[in-house]
Design a protein around this motif. Sequence first.
Motif, short mmCIF file in Angstrom:
data_model
loop_
_atom_site.label_atom_id
_atom_site.label_comp_id
_atom_site.label_asym_id
_atom_site.label_seq_id
_atom_site.Cartn_x
_atom_site.Cartn_y
_atom_site.Cartn_z
N GLY A 41 0.78 -1.16 -0.08
CA GLY A 41 -0.11 0.05 0.06
C GLY A 41 0.99 1.28 0.10
N LEU A 42 0.15 2.37 -0.14
CA LEU A 42 1.07 3.54 -0.20
C LEU A 42 0.89 4.34 1.13
CD1 LEU A 42 2.11 6.23 -1.90
CD2 LEU A 42 -0.32 6.78 -2.44
N GLY A 90 -6.04 1.47 -0.01
CA GLY A 90 -4.81 1.13 0.30
C GLY A 90 -3.86 2.22 0.66
N VAL A 91 -4.54 3.34 1.22
CA VAL A 91 -3.47 4.49 1.52
C VAL A 91 -3.57 4.69 3.07
CG1 VAL A 91 -3.11 6.90 1.21
CG2 VAL A 91 -4.27 5.72 -0.50
N THR A 92 -2.32 4.82 3.51
CA THR A 92 -2.13 5.45 4.80
C THR A 92 -1.39 6.85 4.92
OG1 THR A 92 -1.57 3.27 5.68
CG2 THR A 92 -0.84 4.94 7.00
N LEU A 93 -2.25 7.81 5.46
CA LEU A 93 -1.80 9.16 5.47
C LEU A 93 -1.39 9.52 6.82
CD1 LEU A 93 -1.90 11.80 3.84
CD2 LEU A 93 -4.09 12.37 4.58
N ARG A 94 -0.33 10.03 6.75
CA ARG A 94 0.46 10.47 8.14
C ARG A 94 0.76 11.99 8.12
NH1 ARG A 94 5.75 7.06 8.86
NH2 ARG A 94 5.44 8.11 11.07
N VAL A 95 0.41 12.61 9.17
CA VAL A 95 0.54 13.93 9.21
C VAL A 95 1.73 14.21 10.03
CG1 VAL A 95 -0.20 16.23 10.08
CG2 VAL A 95 -1.85 14.53 8.99
N THR A 126 9.72 4.78 6.05
CA THR A 126 8.40 4.74 6.58
C THR A 126 7.28 5.57 6.09
OG1 THR A 126 9.22 6.71 8.09
CG2 THR A 126 9.51 4.49 8.99
N ALA A 127 7.67 6.12 4.95
CA ALA A 127 6.62 6.82 3.81
C ALA A 127 7.16 6.82 2.57
CB ALA A 127 6.31 8.36 4.33
N ARG A 163 7.11 3.01 -8.15
CA ARG A 163 6.36 2.09 -8.64
C ARG A 163 4.84 1.99 -8.14
NH1 ARG A 163 9.37 -3.35 -7.21
NH2 ARG A 163 9.23 -2.22 -5.31
N GLY A 164 3.95 1.65 -8.83
CA GLY A 164 2.52 1.22 -8.40
C GLY A 164 2.05 2.36 -8.05
#
Length: 284
Positions: free
Chosen positions: A90-91, A112-117, A131-132, A274-275
Amino acid sequence: MDPHLLRTYVTVARLASFSEAARALGYTQSAVSQHIAALEQDLGAPLLTRRPVAPTAAGERLLEHVGPLLLRLDAARADVARMANAPEHGLTLAATPTALGRRVLAALPAAGVTLRVLTREEIPAAVATGTADLGLVDGLAAPSDPLRLPDVAPLTTHAVAEEPVCVLLPGTHPLARRPALRLGDLADARWLDAPDAGLPLAQLRAANGGHGFRPALRYDGTDLRTLTTLSATGHGLTLLPTSAATGVPGAVAVPVTEPRVVHRVELVHTGSLRGAAAILAETL
């Protein structure tokens, strides 16, 4: 220098104890002592006093170098691991609050997205160490000028957006009816110090020749709504991109026309994408 010895030294210096460092690292205390002695012999200088345990002058200087060195090693390991890991995942996108405009959020994949502030300082390191997958950093800049990022690893940057900036004022503020403002005229006003939610005061000072902009209240959070509410209720001024400053209840967004500065957002990544990461980067 052996990175294992450097990590042991950093841990001892941070905990101010050989025994605590041994527990944290899973070594025996004698092994920790041997690591420090080997490093001191290698460098030809004592690095720690023993009672109390504290860095010497040479040890303090070494600490200034060790953080970036170990980060670059972690970044190199993560970069190689990214290339070696064939399966797609995932992204993960790391971004500052003010970099997450409507266009960015609309471009995110449906799943499939993890958003980290994160803070501006944390994002390049998160991308470098894996980690990102992608980072979005922002800041105040002259039109078309790139942002200055910390040198943590070979990073690739792309301009994503630029937009004007506004000062957010309470609706009752004497300057709220002005069509535009000069940043220098507000150097002695009361400001909100919110480096992780808005544009840092240090960037305002830099744009104003390095002085002014004293904080009236500090906010250590990353929630943009809290920041704009603090400004609207009179706790201090804040500078924001126009899209974030417009439409705040009880507040007025007045454009800054001098100096000529913009809110700039840049995409940060390392290696070849990629992806989902490649698709998002191309879209942005």
